[in-house]
Design a protein around this motif. Structure first.
Motif, short mmCIF file in Angstrom:
data_model
loop_
_atom_site.label_atom_id
_atom_site.label_comp_id
_atom_site.label_asym_id
_atom_site.label_seq_id
_atom_site.Cartn_x
_atom_site.Cartn_y
_atom_site.Cartn_z
N MET A 272 5.62 20.89 -26.95
CA MET A 272 6.38 22.01 -26.36
C MET A 272 6.87 22.92 -27.47
O MET A 272 7.46 22.45 -28.45
N ASN A 273 6.64 24.24 -27.31
CA ASN A 273 7.09 25.17 -28.33
C ASN A 273 8.44 25.80 -27.97
O ASN A 273 9.12 25.33 -27.05
N HIS A 274 8.80 26.86 -28.66
CA HIS A 274 10.14 27.42 -28.53
C HIS A 274 10.43 28.00 -27.16
O HIS A 274 11.57 28.07 -26.72
N ILE A 275 9.39 28.44 -26.45
CA ILE A 275 9.57 29.04 -25.12
C ILE A 275 9.09 28.10 -24.02
O ILE A 275 8.70 28.54 -22.94
N PHE A 276 9.10 26.79 -24.30
CA PHE A 276 8.86 25.74 -23.31
C PHE A 276 7.39 25.60 -22.90
O PHE A 276 7.09 24.86 -21.97
N LYS A 277 6.49 26.30 -23.59
CA LYS A 277 5.07 26.23 -23.23
C LYS A 277 4.35 25.21 -24.10
O LYS A 277 4.76 24.91 -25.22
N GLU A 278 3.24 24.68 -23.59
CA GLU A 278 2.43 23.76 -24.40
C GLU A 278 1.70 24.54 -25.47
O GLU A 278 1.09 25.58 -25.21
N ALA A 279 1.77 24.04 -26.71
CA ALA A 279 1.16 24.74 -27.84
C ALA A 279 0.96 23.77 -29.00
O ALA A 279 1.55 22.69 -29.06
N THR A 280 0.08 24.18 -29.92
CA THR A 280 -0.12 23.43 -31.15
C THR A 280 0.79 24.02 -32.23
O THR A 280 1.51 25.00 -31.99
N LEU A 281 0.71 23.47 -33.44
CA LEU A 281 1.51 23.97 -34.54
C LEU A 281 0.85 25.15 -35.24
O LEU A 281 1.44 25.74 -36.15
N ASP A 282 -0.36 25.50 -34.84
CA ASP A 282 -1.01 26.68 -35.40
C ASP A 282 -0.20 27.92 -35.03
O ASP A 282 0.00 28.21 -33.83
N ARG A 283 0.26 28.66 -36.02
CA ARG A 283 1.19 29.76 -35.78
C ARG A 283 0.60 30.83 -34.88
O ARG A 283 1.26 31.34 -33.96
N GLN A 284 -0.64 31.19 -35.13
CA GLN A 284 -1.24 32.27 -34.34
C GLN A 284 -1.35 31.91 -32.87
O GLN A 284 -0.94 32.68 -31.99
N SER A 285 -1.91 30.76 -32.58
CA SER A 285 -2.07 30.36 -31.18
C SER A 285 -0.73 30.06 -30.53
O SER A 285 -0.53 30.28 -29.34
N ASN A 286 0.22 29.55 -31.32
CA ASN A 286 1.56 29.27 -30.81
C ASN A 286 2.24 30.55 -30.36
O ASN A 286 2.77 30.65 -29.25
N PRO A 296 2.36 27.91 -17.51
CA PRO A 296 3.54 27.20 -16.98
C PRO A 296 4.36 26.59 -18.10
O PRO A 296 3.86 26.39 -19.22
N ILE A 297 5.61 26.29 -17.82
CA ILE A 297 6.42 25.57 -18.79
C ILE A 297 6.08 24.09 -18.69
O ILE A 297 5.50 23.62 -17.71
N LYS A 298 6.45 23.34 -19.71
CA LYS A 298 6.16 21.90 -19.73
C LYS A 298 6.95 21.20 -18.61
O LYS A 298 8.18 21.31 -18.56
N PRO A 299 6.28 20.47 -17.73
CA PRO A 299 6.99 19.78 -16.64
C PRO A 299 7.96 18.73 -17.15
O PRO A 299 8.95 18.42 -16.47
N GLU A 300 7.71 18.19 -18.34
CA GLU A 300 8.62 17.19 -18.90
C GLU A 300 10.02 17.76 -19.11
O GLU A 300 11.02 17.04 -19.00
N LEU A 301 10.09 19.05 -19.43
CA LEU A 301 11.40 19.69 -19.63
C LEU A 301 12.22 19.66 -18.36
O LEU A 301 13.42 19.33 -18.38
N VAL A 302 11.59 19.98 -17.25
CA VAL A 302 12.30 19.99 -15.96
C VAL A 302 12.76 18.58 -15.60
O VAL A 302 13.88 18.39 -15.11
N LYS A 303 11.91 17.60 -15.84
CA LYS A 303 12.25 16.21 -15.52
C LYS A 303 13.43 15.73 -16.37
O LYS A 303 14.37 15.11 -15.84
N VAL A 304 13.39 16.03 -17.65
CA VAL A 304 14.46 15.60 -18.55
C VAL A 304 15.80 16.23 -18.15
O VAL A 304 16.83 15.54 -18.08
N ILE A 305 15.77 17.52 -17.85
CA ILE A 305 17.00 18.21 -17.42
C ILE A 305 17.47 17.65 -16.08
O ILE A 305 18.67 17.40 -15.88
N GLY A 306 16.54 17.45 -15.15
CA GLY A 306 16.90 16.92 -13.84
C GLY A 306 17.57 15.55 -13.93
O GLY A 306 18.59 15.30 -13.28
N ASP A 307 16.99 14.68 -14.73
CA ASP A 307 17.56 13.33 -14.89
C ASP A 307 18.97 13.39 -15.48
O ASP A 307 19.85 12.63 -15.06
N PHE A 308 19.18 14.29 -16.41
CA PHE A 308 20.49 14.41 -17.06
C PHE A 308 21.53 15.04 -16.13
O PHE A 308 22.67 14.58 -16.03
N VAL A 309 21.13 16.09 -15.44
CA VAL A 309 22.07 16.85 -14.61
C VAL A 309 22.47 16.08 -13.37
O VAL A 309 23.64 16.07 -12.96
#
Length: 311
Positions: A272-286, A296-309
């Motif tokens: 997951m990159n800075h804007i919640f999207k799936e990406a590699t560490l390659d700067r250009q493609s990131n 789409p944003i990473k679904p894991e982010l929603v799950k993690v927030i949901g579990d915490f909230v």
């Protein structure tokens, strides 16, 4: 300062066959102009938890976009949270989008203005009386703003996503290490003075975009806040989320925040990159994902927030 809450309109949008999202455009008066935001919930009467989403640095609007990039990251987060029963309020920063009337001149803006705005929105949500819990989510620069705002008792939990773990001057110093000796020497001298609360009159042309005189008062006000010290003040549940392929904020930043608050939970979301999207560490493609709103944003982010909230 008394706030006047204005309901502008209701929009109803179906997200799926199981839930109907209710989108409400709301605004508050700050005394210097109007701030506008979007309250999104799948059931306004029954949803008991609401999150306040605070955007990152620059002219970023409620959806996570600015004039140089459109990715809809914050809008996507709000929509996905609504699907799991978490309401949200996201807003245009002062001087941006529909909050343009509340903008200040560059030499008048202070970091405290953003903190005050976040506090005002928290107050708004608490006054609605439809929600039992208010959770603050701060993204990037919004993380530090959210940390300070969450120190009040009217916030139940705090979530930092891609939040810096050190003061802004240290971040700038590290970012400039790869520059020429002249740039390092000049910028170090300027940062030293700003850290002491002093403005600098003669800024080299090649550093003007970073240290122009009109911006210096804001930087001085920003430098007063150390993320590690601010997060340590929170005696409530705290979640620190960091993407493994974020090329703007490092895993080290998340480690520093977690070390500063021993009771905080830390989660690293792979790819997951800075804007919640799936990406590699390659700067250009990131960075290409920053202008791909269809991703789409990473679904894991929603799950993690949901579990915490919700727990």
């Amino acid at each position: 300062m008394k706030l006047f809450f204005i309901t502008l309109l209701w929009l109803f949008t179906s997200f799926n066959s199981f839930a109907t999202a209710i989108e409400k455009i709301v605004s508050i008066e700050t005394g210097m102009g109007k701030l506008e935001g979007t309250l999104l919930t799948n059931d306004f009467k029954d949803s008991k938890t609401v999150v306040l989403i605070i955007a990152g640095s620059g002219p970023t609007n409620r959806d996570g976009n600015n004039p140089t990039m459109i990715n809809n990251s914050l809008k996507m987060l709000a929509v996905q949270l609504a699907k799991i029963g978490i309401s949200s309020l996201r807003y245009d920063k002062r001087g941006v989008g529909e909050s343009k009337s509340s903008g200040l001149k560059e030499n008048e803006l202070r970091f405290e203005n953003y903190i005050h705005d976040a506090n005002s929105w928290v107050e708004y949500l608490n006054n609605l009386r439809n929600f039992k819990k208010v959770v603050v989510i701060g993204h990037s620069e919004g993380s530090l703003i959210g940390m300070v705002a969450s120190q009040k008792n009217n916030v139940d939990k705090f979530i930092s996503i891609a939040g810096a773990g050190q003061p802004i001057d240290q971040i700038i110093r590290e970012q400039l290490k790869s520059q020429s000796p002249v740039v390092i020497e000049q910028s170090t001298s300027i940062l030293d003075k700003l850290s002491q609360g002093e403005t600098v009159e003669n800024v080299p042309v090649f550093l003007n975009s970073l240290f122009r005189q009109r911006l210096q008062p804001y930087m001085i006000s920003w430098l007063k806040y150390d993320p590690q010290k601010e997060i340590a003040k929170l005696n409530k549940p705290v979640l620190i989320v960091q993407g493994s392929t974020d090329i703007q904020v490092s895993l080290m930043d998340a480690d520093k925040l977690a070390a500063a608050n021993k009771n905080a939970d830390k989660v690293v979301i792979q790819k997951m990159n800075h804007i919640f999207k799936e990406a590699t560490l390659d700067r250009q493609s990131n960075f290409q994902t920053y202008n791909q709103p269809e991703l789409p944003i990473k679904p894991e982010l929603v799950k993690v927030i949901g579990d915490f909230v919700l727990n």
